[in-house]
Design an enzyme around this catalytic site. Structure first.
Site, mmCIF file in Angstrom:
data_model
loop_
_atom_site.group_PDB
_atom_site.id
_atom_site.type_symbol
_atom_site.label_atom_id
_atom_site.label_comp_id
_atom_site.label_asym_id
_atom_site.label_seq_id
_atom_site.Cartn_x
_atom_site.Cartn_y
_atom_site.Cartn_z
ATOM 1 N N LYS A 1 66.780 41.686 81.129
ATOM 2 C CA LYS A 1 65.700 40.693 81.105
ATOM 3 C C LYS A 1 64.504 41.208 81.911
ATOM 4 O O LYS A 1 64.643 42.155 82.709
ATOM 5 C CB LYS A 1 66.213 39.374 81.698
ATOM 6 C CG LYS A 1 66.729 39.511 83.126
ATOM 7 C CD LYS A 1 67.572 38.316 83.539
ATOM 8 C CE LYS A 1 68.041 38.484 84.975
ATOM 9 N NZ LYS A 1 68.952 37.420 85.395
ATOM 10 N N TYR B 1 37.662 46.165 101.173
ATOM 11 C CA TYR B 1 37.212 44.789 101.351
ATOM 12 C C TYR B 1 37.372 44.346 102.799
ATOM 13 O O TYR B 1 38.390 44.622 103.427
ATOM 14 C CB TYR B 1 38.002 43.846 100.437
ATOM 15 C CG TYR B 1 37.626 43.961 98.974
ATOM 16 C CD1 TYR B 1 36.315 43.695 98.553
ATOM 17 C CD2 TYR B 1 38.566 44.327 98.022
ATOM 18 C CE1 TYR B 1 35.961 43.789 97.211
ATOM 19 C CE2 TYR B 1 38.224 44.414 96.676
ATOM 20 C CZ TYR B 1 36.920 44.146 96.276
ATOM 21 O OH TYR B 1 36.578 44.235 94.965
HETATM 22 C C1 LIG Z 1 69.968 38.126 86.063
HETATM 23 C C2 LIG Z 1 71.348 37.724 85.775
HETATM 24 C C3 LIG Z 1 72.404 38.630 85.939
HETATM 25 C C4 LIG Z 1 72.229 39.967 86.619
HETATM 26 O O1 LIG Z 1 72.249 39.743 88.006
HETATM 27 P P1 LIG Z 1 72.043 40.927 89.081
HETATM 28 O O2 LIG Z 1 72.143 40.241 90.386
HETATM 29 O O3 LIG Z 1 70.690 41.507 88.814
HETATM 30 O O4 LIG Z 1 73.123 41.919 88.835
HETATM 31 C C5 LIG Z 1 73.665 38.230 85.516
HETATM 32 N N1 LIG Z 1 73.864 37.003 84.992
HETATM 33 C C6 LIG Z 1 72.888 36.092 84.851
HETATM 34 C C7 LIG Z 1 73.176 34.757 84.290
HETATM 35 C C8 LIG Z 1 71.601 36.423 85.251
HETATM 36 O O5 LIG Z 1 70.616 35.507 85.145
#
Ligand SMILES: *Cc1c(COP(=O)(O)O)cnc(C)c1O
Length: 348
Positions: free
Chosen positions: A41, A251
């Site tokens: 994601k 700045y």
């Molecule tokens: C983002 C996510 C993961 C991965 O988690 P990490 O801590 O990055 O390993 C796994 N399961 C769900 C539901 C997530 O939202």
């Protein structure tokens, strides 16, 4: 104009594919009998799905987790629909229709989502049970609801809130999860994220869902020295100038030269994820030379001290990006450091 070649960017993000594959294999091995998937994601946590997923496929990953439907097309260029899972589920009939057309599997998170999926003709889906993070997922009291019972559930999953800590919440969530499982009739179970994998075999079930540690995040002591850096940003020098004592930079003139200084303006700013919150102690690197930041980070530029070095216009400087140590130094999370990497990098 469409066949015109875009010149190479002044920012580049090198992805170490071998480190990425090794990180996945480490997490898969530590998942025991469970298959490690991959959370990709947020454009693979900022690293770029197109650059990350081929290495994960080569290493052996077969299930990929996204949050949004908007993230699906980029991943569909690389894997088939059934290898993709969307964590936010189906919020309406349009999303359900898109899931059915692409073969992508939604994770159903509520009775409303279950009704939407059932009304669309549904079919194979996953279900998220909220076992205490109180964010997304059905409650224990809802697992017997007719809308849930009508689903064809492939994976019943839950998400740990405190897997990166020695917390009693982990065992409590595990027990809560197990109490929901018999009623659901799912084919497979999944609980562990990266840190959850390291909690031991009771947390593994059939599928694990590592994210951050694929990309170099160290979230458990046993990962120290085993999970390694994957993303290496570099930025080009746009201009070099000599400053005389009393001249200021940037700045609000927050830095003033008290000696003759050679300064390089670098094509990197907070719009690229190089945040002001990183603080003045974060330096850029040119070979062996550490280059102090002078004044405020701007949106598109930062100025560094290159006095006594060979740095010249168009040289690329390394942006130190050991997310473990930067996180410790700044208090920003390893997740934040990765996911704010901007869109102006050439990724390869
Ligand atoms: C983002 C996510 C993961 C991965 O988690 P990490 O801590 O990055 O390993 C796994 N399961 C769900 C539901 C997530 O939202």
């Amino acid at each position: 104009m469409s066949d015109l070649q875009l010149p190479a960017a002044s920012l580049r993000l090198r992805i170490d594919g071998d480190a990425l594959a090794q990180n996945w294999r480490f997490l898969d091995r530590h998942s025991g009998d469970a298959q490690a998937g991959a959370a990709v994601k947020a454009d693979a946590y900022g690293l770029g799905v197109a650059n990350v997923v081929p290495h994960l496929l080569d290493a052996g990953a077969r299930q990929f987790f996204l949050a949004h439907w908007s993230e699906v097309p980029a991943l569909l260029d690389l894997v088939d629909g059934p290898a993709i899972n969307v964590l936010h589920g189906v919020r309406n009939a349009d999303e359900a229709a898109y899931a059915l057309a692409t073969g992508v599997t939604p994770v159903i998170n509520s009775l409303e989502q279950a009704a939407i999926w059932n009304a669309a003709g549904g079919g194979r889906c996953h279900v998220m049970i909220d076992t205490g993070i109180n964010r997304l997922g059905i409650a224990r009291e809802q697992v017997g609801d007719p809308a849930i019972q009508a689903l064809d559930i492939d994976i019943a999953m839950s998400h740990l809130a405190s897997a990166d800590e020695m917390s009693g919440q982990n065992a409590a969530q595990l027990e809560h999860f197990l109490s929901c499982v018999p009623t659901l009739g799912a084919r497979k179970l999944s609980l562990a994220n990266s840190a959850g994998i390291m909690l031991g075999s009771e947390y593994h079930f059939d599928v694990t869902r590592p994210g951050i540690s694929l990309y170099g995040g160290v979230v458990a002591p046993a990962m120290e020295g085993r999970i390694t850096q994957v993303a290496f940003p570099e930025a080009a020098v746009l201009q070099v100038r000599d400053l005389t004592p009393g001249e200021s930079v940037g700045y609000n003139a927050k830095w003033t030269a008290d000696r003759p200084v050679r300064a390089a303006t670098v094509s990197l700013g907070y719009a690229d994820g190089f945040l002001r919150a990183l603080g003045p102690e974060v330096a850029l690197q040119h070979g062996e030379n550490s280059l102090q930041i002078l004044g405020k980070v701007s949106m598109d530029m930062v100025v560094v001290d290159v006095t006594g070095t060979q740095v010249q216009e168009n040289d690329f400087l390394e942006v130190p990006f050991d997310i473990v140590s930067i996180s410790r130094k700044t208090g920003m999370s390893q997740y934040e450091l990765l996911t704010v990497i901007g869109h102006r990098f050439d990724r390869n």
